[in-house]
Scaffold this active site. Structure first.
Site, PDB file in Angstrom:
ATOM      1  N   GLU A  89     -35.462   4.439  27.216  1.00  0.00           N
ATOM      2  CA  GLU A  89     -34.966   5.525  26.370  1.00  0.00           C
ATOM      3  C   GLU A  89     -33.598   5.163  25.768  1.00  0.00           C
ATOM      4  OE1 GLU A  89     -35.992   7.856  24.825  1.00  0.00           O
ATOM      5  OE2 GLU A  89     -34.352   9.251  24.463  1.00  0.00           O
ATOM      6  N   ARG A 137     -36.969  17.055   8.537  1.00  0.00           N
ATOM      7  CA  ARG A 137     -38.372  16.675   8.370  1.00  0.00           C
ATOM      8  C   ARG A 137     -38.535  15.527   7.366  1.00  0.00           C
ATOM      9  NH1 ARG A 137     -41.574  20.644  10.544  1.00  0.00           N
ATOM     10  NH2 ARG A 137     -43.388  19.854   9.478  1.00  0.00           N
ATOM     11  N   ASN A 160     -46.904  19.541   2.398  1.00  0.00           N
ATOM     12  CA  ASN A 160     -46.571  18.756   3.586  1.00  0.00           C
ATOM     13  C   ASN A 160     -47.873  18.367   4.250  1.00  0.00           C
ATOM     14  OD1 ASN A 160     -45.600  17.733   6.028  1.00  0.00           O
ATOM     15  ND2 ASN A 160     -45.545  19.765   6.949  1.00  0.00           N
ATOM     16  N   GLY A 161     -48.077  17.051   4.455  1.00  0.00           N
ATOM     17  CA  GLY A 161     -49.311  16.580   5.073  1.00  0.00           C
ATOM     18  C   GLY A 161     -49.832  15.383   4.312  1.00  0.00           C
ATOM     19  N   GLU A 217     -32.414   3.480  17.111  1.00  0.00           N
ATOM     20  CA  GLU A 217     -32.716   4.411  16.024  1.00  0.00           C
ATOM     21  C   GLU A 217     -31.485   4.932  15.307  1.00  0.00           C
ATOM     22  OE1 GLU A 217     -35.037   7.969  16.897  1.00  0.00           O
ATOM     23  OE2 GLU A 217     -34.150   8.118  18.873  1.00  0.00           O
ATOM     24  N   LYS A 245     -37.708  13.884  11.840  1.00  0.00           N
ATOM     25  CA  LYS A 245     -37.726  14.564  13.126  1.00  0.00           C
ATOM     26  C   LYS A 245     -39.142  14.830  13.612  1.00  0.00           C
ATOM     27  CE  LYS A 245     -35.824  16.730  16.585  1.00  0.00           C
ATOM     28  NZ  LYS A 245     -35.310  15.823  17.642  1.00  0.00           N
ATOM     29  N   HIS A 267     -39.075 -13.733  34.332  1.00  0.00           N
ATOM     30  CA  HIS A 267     -40.383 -14.186  33.844  1.00  0.00           C
ATOM     31  C   HIS A 267     -40.363 -14.475  32.342  1.00  0.00           C
ATOM     32  CE1 HIS A 267     -42.166 -13.439  37.727  1.00  0.00           C
ATOM     33  NE2 HIS A 267     -41.576 -12.255  37.750  1.00  0.00           N
ATOM     34  N   CYS A 271     -42.135  16.052   5.861  1.00  0.00           N
ATOM     35  CA  CYS A 271     -41.816  16.865   4.695  1.00  0.00           C
ATOM     36  C   CYS A 271     -41.614  18.317   5.122  1.00  0.00           C
ATOM     37  CB  CYS A 271     -42.899  16.852   3.604  1.00  0.00           C
ATOM     38  SG  CYS A 271     -43.252  15.216   2.991  1.00  0.00           S
ATOM     39  N   TRP A 308     -40.534  13.210   3.074  1.00  0.00           N
ATOM     40  CA  TRP A 308     -40.539  11.972   3.843  1.00  0.00           C
ATOM     41  C   TRP A 308     -41.717  11.177   3.295  1.00  0.00           C
ATOM     42  CZ3 TRP A 308     -43.751   9.439   7.517  1.00  0.00           C
ATOM     43  CH2 TRP A 308     -43.108   8.417   8.241  1.00  0.00           C
ATOM     44  N   LYS A 322     -32.776   4.898  21.749  1.00  0.00           N
ATOM     45  CA  LYS A 322     -31.690   5.691  21.148  1.00  0.00           C
ATOM     46  C   LYS A 322     -30.747   4.781  20.366  1.00  0.00           C
ATOM     47  CE  LYS A 322     -32.743   8.775  21.480  1.00  0.00           C
ATOM     48  NZ  LYS A 322     -33.769   9.684  21.881  1.00  0.00           N
TER      49      LYS A 322
HETATM   50  O1  M6R Z   1     -41.786  15.995  18.510  1.00  0.00           O
HETATM   51  P1  M6R Z   1     -42.200  14.899  19.430  1.00  0.00           P
HETATM   52  O2  M6R Z   1     -41.560  15.011  20.789  1.00  0.00           O
HETATM   53  O3  M6R Z   1     -43.702  14.801  19.564  1.00  0.00           O
HETATM   54  O4  M6R Z   1     -41.699  13.571  18.773  1.00  0.00           O
HETATM   55  C1  M6R Z   1     -42.015  12.335  19.330  1.00  0.00           C
HETATM   56  C2  M6R Z   1     -41.194  11.219  18.742  1.00  0.00           C
HETATM   57  O5  M6R Z   1     -41.424  11.114  17.369  1.00  0.00           O
HETATM   58  C3  M6R Z   1     -39.693  11.436  18.972  1.00  0.00           C
HETATM   59  O6  M6R Z   1     -39.404  11.554  20.330  1.00  0.00           O
HETATM   60  C4  M6R Z   1     -38.887  10.247  18.396  1.00  0.00           C
HETATM   61  O7  M6R Z   1     -39.155   9.092  19.122  1.00  0.00           O
HETATM   62  C5  M6R Z   1     -37.404  10.572  18.368  1.00  0.00           C
HETATM   63  N1  M6R Z   1     -36.836  10.161  17.124  1.00  0.00           N
HETATM   64  C6  M6R Z   1     -36.638   9.896  19.442  1.00  0.00           C
HETATM   65  O8  M6R Z   1     -35.285  10.162  19.406  1.00  0.00           O
END
Ligand code: M6R
Length: 608
Positions: free
Chosen positions: A481, A27, A100-101, A488, A603, A504, A2, A74, A485
């Site tokens: 990674e 956010r 927010n929280g 997501e 984010k 395996h 948020c 969020w 990507k």
């Molecule tokens: O702000 P942070 O690096 O702590 O965030 C960690 C993850 O939430 C962040 O890397 C997330 O996996 C991204 N959406 C990946 O693209």
């Protein structure tokens, strides 16, 4: 999660709040809303969905007034809906709050307030806050907010206005970020700096339980006891432009292209040929490094994947045992730590709740903590003993790209710094790695120039529902990674496997036409990777490989190969991840996905 904003000044608050929220949509974007005081009355407009929905409503029915607060949500407690949107108000609609929280004891507070006759209209934890403030309100909103927070457990950054004191805005935080922007006779509050950058570069970074009270008399900062405090003004040096798209269609694409600069910036003044590595904000002594019994690297998501590389390089170069943990799991295994243990947390935002809770646990056990973060003044940077900033610049797209490569650079810098202190590498060996690192920005540029190759590939494959990423050693780290990507942003299911592990179990999934992305950048295991590729092509898999220039022998074993510049094995992830980022990006474009704001994601994940 948020984003909150607030404005107090002489201009119309509504457009300023909406503009601020647009900078915070990363956010969360399940709903948005604003509350404004106009001629002594509180007016609220809020609705489910993107900020554009709110803008449309405000166009039809504008909210006038010079003091207001806003929110982009969020969802955690309660589905995305109009009712659950913020701002929330008390029953008389005289007090309005954005939050927010998470209020962890909200069920208890809700029941208690209901027993006193308060009625709730949403399913959120946040709604207890305006009612609680109402309960304590006796003509002084600051006093009421101060009393209310003594009852609230959990995390919060809140901004509060009331029509009973129309020339006042109060905000306070605990475990959720909050900054105050200082304009000329006008003030802003926000969850993050980009929200105020079009108006001011002078900000206060509030600490836990610090209040800001803005009124026609000016601005006051107070501690939890109500005592006035003085704070240094933080001058933001980065450009507002840097947080905009700069001509690219999406932030993600822009940020992918910013990687050569981000890599260069993160190395600047740290990697200097012929000079020892010195790290300004890291005060750990040579003696303490020599006495380290273990390092934990703890992070989430993409930052965790940078940690996979970190473990590999720190162990290889500095010969210190490293354990790697997913932050959300860390505290459940009663980790063994003492004053000779070091924790490295990696977090782009420096606000990720899981990572912060691991950091706090490590500190409570006496361990030293280094934070690798991209956000100056973030919680991680403040609470860790030492900080290594990744100078990636603001990362807006939810999918992390430039932050990841700078986190890799940070891992190399730390590994070399420790190797230098422990003398596990000779000066010549360190210099050789530094020279190779300094070539990385140029090599990254080369990959970006060839992006059409990746684009063509996605045109043929985007309709596939499943894909696999394979690699050995550091290629496996990058495969993880690449797979994250792709999932997501394009919503294509994918898994990453260590190439040697296929036999395996996962090889059972290989059949005619299965799409496999194979990374073969590691000289030391190149032949073994090619063998693994052959094992799956004979079972019908269609393998698209990424290999260093010159390794043409791989062509016989794969459907297609994209050559990438040759770099030292340990540095290869910085280069090989770029085509995978592009691949996810173009897949998502082909599928018509919202690249910068993928569904269900935010984010900054500030809830556990
Ligand atoms: O702000 P942070 O690096 O702590 O965030 C960690 C993850 O939430 C962040 O890397 C997330 O996996 C991204 N959406 C990946 O693209």
């Amino acid at each position: 999660m948020c984003g909150i904003v607030g404005y107090f000044g002489s201009k119309q608050a509504s457009p300023i709040l909406v503009e601020g929220l647009s900078k915070l949509e990363y956010r969360g974007y399940d709903s948005a809303g604003i509350a404004i005081i106009n001629e002594g009355h509180l007016k609220v407009t809020k609705c489910k969905g993107r900020l554009a929905n709110l803008e449309a409503q405000l166009l039809e029915e504008p909210l006038m007034g010079n003091v207001g607060i806003g929110h982009t949500r969020w969802a955690t407690h309660g589905k995305p809906s109009d009712e659950n949107s913020h701002p929330h108000t008390n029953e008389k609609e005289t007090i309005s709050v954005v939050h927010n929280g998470i209020i962890e004891n909200y069920i208890h507070l809700r029941e208690w307030l209901m027993s006193k006759g308060y009625k709730f209209t949403s399913e959120t934890d946040s709604e207890v806050i305006p009612h609680l403030i109402d309960f304590y309100y006796n003509g002084d909103i600051v006093d009421a907010v101060m009393k209310a927070i003594t009852k609230m457990e959990g995390s919060y950054a809140i901004a509060v206005i009331t029509s009973d004191e129309p020339d006042k805005l109060v905000a306070v935080r605990k475990d959720s970020p909050l900054i105050v922007g200082l304009g000329k006779d006008e003030f802003y509050v926000a969850s993050d700096i980009p929200a105020v950058l079009n108006h001011t570069r002078e900000v206060y970074l509030l600490e836990d339980k610090e209040f800001v009270v803005i009124s026609s008399d000016g601005i006051k900062l107070l501690d939890a006891e109500g005592e006035t405090i003085n704070k240094e003004i933080f001058h933001v040096t980065w450009d507002a432009e840097a947080a905009e798209k700069g001509g690219y269609e999406h932030f993600m694409l822009k940020e992918i292209h910013e990687q050569p600069k981000a890599i260069r910036d993160t190395m600047t003044s740290r990697i200097v040929l012929g000079e020892p590595i010195t790290l300004d904000d890291i005060n750990i002594t040579k003696e303490q490094i020599k006495n380290l019994n273990k390092i934990y690297i703890v992070a989430c998501g993409t930052a965790y994947h940078a940690g996979v590389v970190g473990k590999y390089v720190i162990e290889k170069l500095a010969r210190i045992p490293v354990e790697l943990d997913i932050a959300s799991e860390f505290k459940y295994r009663d980790p063994i730590m003492d004053k000779n243990t070091l924790m490295i947390v990696i977090s782009q935002s420096g606000e990720t709740a899981d990572t912060m809770s691991a950091l706090r646990l490590a500190k409570s056990k006496g361990a030293r903590v280094i934070a690798v973060t991209n956000v100056v003044g973030s919680a991680a940077s403040r609470e860790a003993d030492d900080v290594l900033y990744t100078w990636a610049g603001p990362e807006i797209a939810v999918a992390s790209t430039k932050a990841y490569v700078t986190q890799l650079i940070a891992m190399y810098i730390i590994a070399l710094f420790f190797a230098q202190s422990k003398e596990t590498l000779s000066n010549e060996e360190i210099e050789e790695i530094k020279i190779a690192m300094m070539e990385l920005p140029e090599k990254a540029e080369e990959v970006l120039k060839n992006k059409e190759t990746v684009q063509k590939f996605t045109a043929k494959t985007y309709m596939h529902k499943d894909m696999f990423f394979i690699g050995r050693g550091l290629d496996y780290a990058v495969a993880m990674e690449g797979s994250l990507k792709l999932k997501e942003i394009s919503y294509i299911h994918s898994d990453a496997y260590a190439a040697g592990e296929l036999k395996h179990g996962p090889i059972a999934l290989m059949e005619e036409g299965t799409i496999v992305i194979a990374l073969a950048t590691q000289e030391a295991v190149f032949d073994k990777t090619v063998s693994n590729i052959k094992e799956i092509t004979t079972r019908g898999a269609k393998v698209f490989a990424f290999a260093p220039v010159g390794h043409t022998e791989i062509e016989k074993s794969v459907f297609s190969v994209t050559y990438i510049p040759k770099v030292m094995d340990i540095l290869a992830p910085v280069i090989s991840v770029i085509p995978l980022q592009l691949l996810s990006y173009y897949m998502a474009i082909q599928k018509g996905c919202d690249v910068d704001k993928p569904r269900n994601l935010a984010k900054s994940v500030t809830v556990e």
